[in-house]
Design a protein around this motif. Structure first.
Motif, mmCIF file in Angstrom:
data_model
loop_
_atom_site.group_PDB
_atom_site.id
_atom_site.type_symbol
_atom_site.label_atom_id
_atom_site.label_comp_id
_atom_site.label_asym_id
_atom_site.label_seq_id
_atom_site.Cartn_x
_atom_site.Cartn_y
_atom_site.Cartn_z
ATOM 1 N N GLU A 62 48.518 55.489 44.280
ATOM 2 C CA GLU A 62 47.303 54.787 44.685
ATOM 3 C C GLU A 62 47.305 53.402 44.027
ATOM 4 O OE1 GLU A 62 42.567 54.888 43.835
ATOM 5 O OE2 GLU A 62 43.754 56.622 43.213
ATOM 6 N N GLN A 63 47.389 52.359 44.835
ATOM 7 C CA GLN A 63 47.384 51.005 44.279
ATOM 8 C C GLN A 63 45.941 50.573 44.025
ATOM 9 O OE1 GLN A 63 50.126 49.219 43.244
ATOM 10 N NE2 GLN A 63 51.245 51.095 43.710
ATOM 11 N N GLY A 64 45.769 49.342 43.634
ATOM 12 C CA GLY A 64 44.417 48.845 43.358
ATOM 13 C C GLY A 64 43.903 49.329 42.031
ATOM 14 N N GLN A 65 44.761 49.280 41.012
ATOM 15 C CA GLN A 65 44.373 49.734 39.668
ATOM 16 C C GLN A 65 43.777 48.593 38.842
ATOM 17 O OE1 GLN A 65 44.703 52.962 38.649
ATOM 18 N NE2 GLN A 65 45.745 53.650 40.478
ATOM 19 N N TYR A 66 43.889 47.374 39.358
ATOM 20 C CA TYR A 66 43.399 46.212 38.604
ATOM 21 C C TYR A 66 42.436 45.369 39.440
ATOM 22 C CZ TYR A 66 47.441 47.045 35.550
ATOM 23 O OH TYR A 66 48.361 47.593 34.699
ATOM 24 N N TYR A 67 41.621 44.618 38.734
ATOM 25 C CA TYR A 67 40.773 43.633 39.400
ATOM 26 C C TYR A 67 40.514 42.500 38.406
ATOM 27 C CZ TYR A 67 36.734 41.339 41.453
ATOM 28 O OH TYR A 67 35.879 40.395 41.969
ATOM 29 N N VAL A 68 40.596 41.282 38.895
ATOM 30 C CA VAL A 68 40.299 40.118 38.045
ATOM 31 C C VAL A 68 39.436 39.133 38.819
ATOM 32 C CG1 VAL A 68 41.288 38.066 36.973
ATOM 33 C CG2 VAL A 68 42.350 40.229 36.578
ATOM 34 N N LYS A 69 38.421 38.631 38.148
ATOM 35 C CA LYS A 69 37.578 37.596 38.765
ATOM 36 C C LYS A 69 37.388 36.494 37.724
ATOM 37 C CE LYS A 69 33.065 38.131 39.404
ATOM 38 N NZ LYS A 69 31.816 38.697 39.949
ATOM 39 N N ALA A 70 37.600 35.253 38.142
ATOM 40 C CA ALA A 70 37.382 34.119 37.244
ATOM 41 C C ALA A 70 36.423 33.140 37.915
ATOM 42 C CB ALA A 70 38.708 33.436 36.941
ATOM 43 N N GLU A 71 35.393 32.762 37.175
ATOM 44 C CA GLU A 71 34.412 31.817 37.709
ATOM 45 C C GLU A 71 34.294 30.634 36.752
ATOM 46 O OE1 GLU A 71 31.004 34.571 39.644
ATOM 47 O OE2 GLU A 71 31.745 35.161 37.674
ATOM 48 N N ILE A 72 34.308 29.441 37.302
ATOM 49 C CA ILE A 72 34.190 28.236 36.469
ATOM 50 C C ILE A 72 32.858 27.552 36.795
ATOM 51 C CG2 ILE A 72 35.267 26.051 35.808
ATOM 52 C CD1 ILE A 72 37.962 27.228 36.658
ATOM 53 N N PHE A 73 31.987 27.487 35.808
ATOM 54 C CA PHE A 73 30.656 26.891 35.986
ATOM 55 C C PHE A 73 30.601 25.549 35.251
ATOM 56 C CE2 PHE A 73 30.170 31.479 36.072
ATOM 57 C CZ PHE A 73 29.312 31.716 37.137
ATOM 58 N N GLU A 74 30.047 24.552 35.920
ATOM 59 C CA GLU A 74 29.864 23.261 35.252
ATOM 60 C C GLU A 74 28.552 23.300 34.477
ATOM 61 O OE1 GLU A 74 30.077 19.853 37.784
ATOM 62 O OE2 GLU A 74 30.366 18.517 36.063
ATOM 63 N N ILE A 75 28.560 22.770 33.271
ATOM 64 C CA ILE A 75 27.308 22.752 32.489
ATOM 65 C C ILE A 75 26.961 21.314 32.101
ATOM 66 C CG2 ILE A 75 27.274 25.133 31.606
ATOM 67 C CD1 ILE A 75 28.600 23.955 29.014
ATOM 68 N N ASN A 76 25.767 20.907 32.530
ATOM 69 C CA ASN A 76 25.286 19.564 32.191
ATOM 70 C C ASN A 76 23.990 19.608 31.394
ATOM 71 O OD1 ASN A 76 27.348 18.043 33.539
ATOM 72 N ND2 ASN A 76 26.450 18.783 35.452
ATOM 73 N N SER A 77 23.230 20.688 31.583
ATOM 74 C CA SER A 77 21.958 20.814 30.864
ATOM 75 C C SER A 77 21.788 22.259 30.384
ATOM 76 C CB SER A 77 20.807 20.439 31.788
ATOM 77 O OG SER A 77 20.711 21.406 32.813
ATOM 78 N N LEU A 78 20.729 22.483 29.621
ATOM 79 C CA LEU A 78 20.493 23.831 29.082
ATOM 80 C C LEU A 78 20.278 24.862 30.195
ATOM 81 C CD1 LEU A 78 18.189 23.063 26.029
ATOM 82 C CD2 LEU A 78 20.553 23.806 25.954
ATOM 83 N N ASN A 79 19.672 24.424 31.309
ATOM 84 C CA ASN A 79 19.433 25.347 32.436
ATOM 85 C C ASN A 79 20.743 25.892 33.018
ATOM 86 O OD1 ASN A 79 16.690 25.017 32.247
ATOM 87 N ND2 ASN A 79 16.637 23.336 33.736
#
Lengths: 96, 170
Positions: free
Chosen positions: B84-101
């Motif tokens: 059974e394949q599908g033993q891994y999962y990876v997600k990478a998200e890059i967020f820009e930060i300019n203010s505290l919000n």
């Protein structure tokens, strides 16, 4: 008649001895299973494995520290807040 | 009688030796669960692929659709010895930060998104947070800070999941 009694007594001793051995083996087998699931040895090995991602050696914190050092002073306020919230011990990485 | 006793002794010997062997087998056949470490290391590999020395790597194009195969770029191979394949999962998200919000990491600030592997195992992460369940996948989520070549600031969130329950649990 006396010989027969002696034979019965001897046989009873062996049967009891066998039962004790079987009981002891069963108890030890059960303990081996319990220890295998939650043994000190396994916990120590898991600890060694886990040390790789403890706070002290955390690569993500090292990366954060590396980027922080290159951040211009006028842009540091936002990331300072984030570091404080995340409780990242930045001094530890920057000193070393 | 003596013949009977010698057979008896032989049986006891077999019983004891068998019992000891069974105990040793039961103790040492229990697998070590290294999935948590594996998920963390996978996350580290992806982090290294995205950012080095505090700077986002050049192959990542901010604000553009990164069509290139994420796994190839990061030299990752999710094939396993399991049927059974599908033993891994990876997600990478890059967020820009300019203010505290922006520190809330909302999708409004999401600049780059990569995903690979079996997304069905993401559902295992939520129950694991509440209580450790051996038969579910192990998840590792990490966030770190990085800059780009123009000193823009980013927070990079990496979620890595390892299933492999067959090999790590009994």
């Amino acid at each position: 008649m006396r010989n027969k009694k002696a034979q019965v007594a001897t046989a009873t001793t062996w049967i009891v001895a066998t039962l004790i051995i079987v009981v002891i083996l069963t108890v030890f087998f059960y303990l081996a299973n319990v220890l295998a699931k939650k043994s000190l040895l396994i916990e120590i090995k898991q600890e060694i494995i886990s040390r790789g991602f403890s706070e002290e050696y955390n690569l993500f914190n090292v990366k954060t520290a590396s980027a922080y050092l290159q951040t211009p002073e006028n842009k540091k306020s936002v990331i300072d807040t984030w570091i404080k919230v995340q409780k990242i011990p930045l001094n530890k990485y920057i000193k070393s | 009688m003596e013949k009977f006793i010698s057979i008896y002794w032989f049986l006891i010997l077999i019983l004891t030796a068998g019992g000891i062997s069974a105990m040793v087998f039961a103790f040492y056949s229990h697998p070590y669960d290294v999935r948590e470490a594996e998920a963390f290391i996978l996350g580290e590999k992806v982090a290294d692929c995205i950012s080095n020395n505090g700077r986002i790597n050049e192959w990542i194009e901010i604000n553009k659709e990164n069509k290139d195969d994420f796994l190839k770029k990061c030299h990752l191979n999710f094939n396993t010895e399991f049927k059974e394949q599908g033993q891994y999962y990876v997600k990478a998200e890059i967020f820009e930060i300019n203010s505290l919000n922006d520190l809330n990491l909302d999708t409004d600030n999401l600049k780059v998104f990569f995903e690979s592997g079996n997304p069905a195992i993401i559902t295992h992460c939520k129950p694991q947070e509440e209580k450790e369940i051996e038969k579910l996948s192990k998840c590792s989520e990490n966030v770190f800070y990085s800059l780009d070549s123009e000193n823009n600031q980013y927070l990079i969130k990496i979620l890595s999941i390892v299933k492999k329950t067959e090999k790590n649990t009994k």
